[in-house]
Design a protein around this motif. Structure first.
Motif, PDB file in Angstrom:
ATOM      1  N   VAL A  49      -0.505  16.474  23.437  1.00 23.40           N
ATOM      2  CA  VAL A  49      -1.143  16.699  22.142  1.00 23.40           C
ATOM      3  C   VAL A  49      -0.749  15.565  21.205  1.00 23.40           C
ATOM      4  N   ILE A  50      -1.735  14.943  20.588  1.00 24.17           N
ATOM      5  CA  ILE A  50      -1.520  13.811  19.698  1.00 24.17           C
ATOM      6  C   ILE A  50      -1.906  14.206  18.275  1.00 24.17           C
ATOM      7  N   PHE A  51      -1.031  13.910  17.318  1.00 19.32           N
ATOM      8  CA  PHE A  51      -1.279  14.220  15.916  1.00 19.32           C
ATOM      9  C   PHE A  51      -1.248  12.921  15.103  1.00 19.32           C
ATOM     10  N   ALA A  52      -2.218  12.734  14.248  1.00 22.52           N
ATOM     11  CA  ALA A  52      -2.237  11.580  13.347  1.00 22.52           C
ATOM     12  C   ALA A  52      -2.506  12.077  11.936  1.00 22.52           C
ATOM     13  N   ARG A  53      -1.616  11.736  11.009  1.00 24.58           N
ATOM     14  CA  ARG A  53      -1.740  12.183   9.621  1.00 24.58           C
ATOM     15  C   ARG A  53      -1.901  10.981   8.696  1.00 24.58           C
ATOM     16  N   LYS A  54      -2.788  11.095   7.734  1.00 21.31           N
ATOM     17  CA  LYS A  54      -2.872  10.097   6.672  1.00 21.31           C
ATOM     18  C   LYS A  54      -2.110  10.658   5.477  1.00 21.31           C
ATOM     19  N   ILE A  55      -1.062   9.952   5.064  1.00 19.67           N
ATOM     20  CA  ILE A  55      -0.147  10.462   4.050  1.00 19.67           C
ATOM     21  C   ILE A  55      -0.012   9.471   2.903  1.00 19.67           C
ATOM     22  N   ASN A  56       0.031   9.994   1.694  1.00 21.40           N
ATOM     23  CA  ASN A  56       0.402   9.191   0.540  1.00 21.40           C
ATOM     24  C   ASN A  56       1.921   9.205   0.473  1.00 21.40           C
ATOM     25  N   VAL A  57       2.549   8.048   0.693  1.00 22.43           N
ATOM     26  CA  VAL A  57       4.006   8.011   0.789  1.00 22.43           C
ATOM     27  C   VAL A  57       4.680   8.185  -0.565  1.00 22.43           C
ATOM     28  N   VAL A  58       3.923   8.115  -1.638  1.00 20.32           N
ATOM     29  CA  VAL A  58       4.493   8.335  -2.966  1.00 20.32           C
ATOM     30  C   VAL A  58       4.535   9.826  -3.293  1.00 20.32           C
ATOM     31  N   SER A  59       3.401  10.510  -3.063  1.00 20.06           N
ATOM     32  CA  SER A  59       3.328  11.937  -3.392  1.00 20.06           C
ATOM     33  C   SER A  59       3.718  12.828  -2.218  1.00 20.06           C
ATOM     34  N   GLY A  60       3.644  12.290  -0.992  1.00 24.80           N
ATOM     35  CA  GLY A  60       3.910  13.105   0.188  1.00 24.80           C
ATOM     36  C   GLY A  60       2.730  13.948   0.616  1.00 24.80           C
ATOM     37  N   LYS A  61       1.607  13.817  -0.051  1.00 26.08           N
ATOM     38  CA  LYS A  61       0.429  14.624   0.247  1.00 26.08           C
ATOM     39  C   LYS A  61      -0.290  14.106   1.486  1.00 26.08           C
ATOM     40  N   ILE A  62      -0.638  15.038   2.393  1.00 29.04           N
ATOM     41  CA  ILE A  62      -1.414  14.699   3.586  1.00 29.04           C
ATOM     42  C   ILE A  62      -2.892  14.856   3.236  1.00 29.04           C
ATOM     43  N   SER A  63      -3.628  13.748   3.266  1.00 32.12           N
ATOM     44  CA  SER A  63      -5.042  13.795   2.900  1.00 32.12           C
ATOM     45  C   SER A  63      -5.952  13.995   4.105  1.00 32.12           C
ATOM     46  N   ARG A  64      -5.416  13.732   5.293  1.00 34.57           N
ATOM     47  CA  ARG A  64      -6.241  13.852   6.500  1.00 34.57           C
ATOM     48  C   ARG A  64      -5.338  14.065   7.704  1.00 34.57           C
ATOM     49  N   MET A  65      -5.746  14.934   8.619  1.00 34.06           N
ATOM     50  CA  MET A  65      -4.992  15.133   9.851  1.00 34.06           C
ATOM     51  C   MET A  65      -5.964  15.271  11.012  1.00 34.06           C
TER      52      MET A  65
ATOM     53  N   GLN B  25       0.828  -1.196   0.000  1.00 33.96           N
ATOM     54  CA  GLN B  25       0.000   0.000   0.000  1.00 33.96           C
ATOM     55  C   GLN B  25       0.865   1.250   0.000  1.00 33.96           C
ATOM     56  N   THR B  26       0.314   2.321  -0.497  1.00 34.45           N
ATOM     57  CA  THR B  26       1.054   3.583  -0.551  1.00 34.45           C
ATOM     58  C   THR B  26       0.522   4.600   0.456  1.00 34.45           C
ATOM     59  N   GLU B  27      -0.498   4.223   1.244  1.00 33.54           N
ATOM     60  CA  GLU B  27      -1.032   5.114   2.270  1.00 33.54           C
ATOM     61  C   GLU B  27      -0.462   4.752   3.628  1.00 33.54           C
ATOM     62  N   ALA B  28      -0.189   5.765   4.428  1.00 34.39           N
ATOM     63  CA  ALA B  28       0.362   5.521   5.760  1.00 34.39           C
ATOM     64  C   ALA B  28      -0.316   6.438   6.772  1.00 34.39           C
ATOM     65  N   ILE B  29      -0.448   5.938   7.995  1.00 33.45           N
ATOM     66  CA  ILE B  29      -0.875   6.752   9.129  1.00 33.45           C
ATOM     67  C   ILE B  29       0.379   7.043   9.940  1.00 33.45           C
ATOM     68  N   VAL B  30       0.745   8.313  10.020  1.00 31.77           N
ATOM     69  CA  VAL B  30       1.961   8.735  10.706  1.00 31.77           C
ATOM     70  C   VAL B  30       1.569   9.501  11.963  1.00 31.77           C
ATOM     71  N   GLY B  31       2.070   9.054  13.111  1.00 30.96           N
ATOM     72  CA  GLY B  31       1.686   9.670  14.376  1.00 30.96           C
ATOM     73  C   GLY B  31       2.832  10.383  15.069  1.00 30.96           C
ATOM     74  N   THR B  32       2.538  11.533  15.655  1.00 31.68           N
ATOM     75  CA  THR B  32       3.488  12.281  16.475  1.00 31.68           C
ATOM     76  C   THR B  32       2.763  12.762  17.727  1.00 31.68           C
ATOM     77  N   TYR B  33       3.535  13.147  18.743  1.00 30.21           N
ATOM     78  CA  TYR B  33       2.919  13.659  19.967  1.00 30.21           C
ATOM     79  C   TYR B  33       3.834  14.689  20.616  1.00 30.21           C
TER      80      TYR B  33
END
Length: 207
Positions: A172-188, A156-164
């Protein structure tokens, strides 16, 4: 006249103390400086928080073959049906140290569990450092080559990347849905957990 002076003095004192009270209100929250990060996490019901984060991440509409938006993953133009749809999920990293810690490992496991139970998402666990770098300049996708991502173990090329971030009375918790091919964040999705340690007891609110 003597009585009037006494009454006037009493009124002045009352106004003075009322002014002092208004300038020094009782603090709404008591600091948790005596509590460690782990102690605050132990006092927190984390599972419902990550379930809510997962629910927001997996209800993102996708583009269907006819160009319309749909909440149904089986109609996505990516060709993945709901049973085969999977994402890469990293452990969470501290945005101050740019490295995972035991807390980040816990959050990563909770995120994977919530996405699996709430969204029925197939999970692929990956190391944060394999595809991403976090530094003072922000989050950087290390690989945008489709051939490096679409291997047998990473289909898959989609990833959920988490930081805090941990700041005394707040996590504070951050979760991003990222396309690892384009680098575009589709959801945060962001959650703030504010702690109050009045009376030695730990309570919190989630925003």
């Amino acid at each position: 006249m003597k009585i009037n002076k006494t009454a006037l003095a009493a009124v002045c004192l009352a106004v003075f103390f009322t002014g002092c009270a208004s300038q020094n209100p009782v603090k709404r929250y008591s600091t948790c400086s005596g509590k460690t990060f782990n102690q605050l996490l132990e006092s927190t019901e984390l599972k419902p928080i990550f379930n809510d984060i997962a629910r927001e991440l997996c209800t993102e509409p996708c583009v269907t073959e006819d160009g319309t938006l749909s909440e149904n993953r089986s109609k996505c133009s990516s060709g993945n049906d709901s049973k085969d749809y999977s994402v890469l999920i990293t452990d969470f990293v501290d945005i101050q140290s740019f490295a995972p810690a035991s807390q980040g490992l816990l959050m990563g496991e909770l995120m994977r569990g919530s996405l699996s139970s709430v969204c029925s998402t197939k999970i692929t666990q990956v190391e944060f450092a394999k595809f991403f770098n976090l530094n003072e300049k922000g989050l950087v996708v290390l690989s945008r080559k489709i051939s490096e991502i679409k291997k047998d173990e990473y289909d898959q090329t989609e990833a959920i990347v988490g930081t805090y971030s941990y700041l005394n009375n707040k996590i504070v918790i951050f979760a991003r849905k990222i396309n690892v091919v384009s680098g575009k964040i589709s959801r945060m999705v962001t959650r703030e957990i504010d702690y109050n340690c009045a009376g030695g007891n730990v309570s919190y609110s989630v925003n």
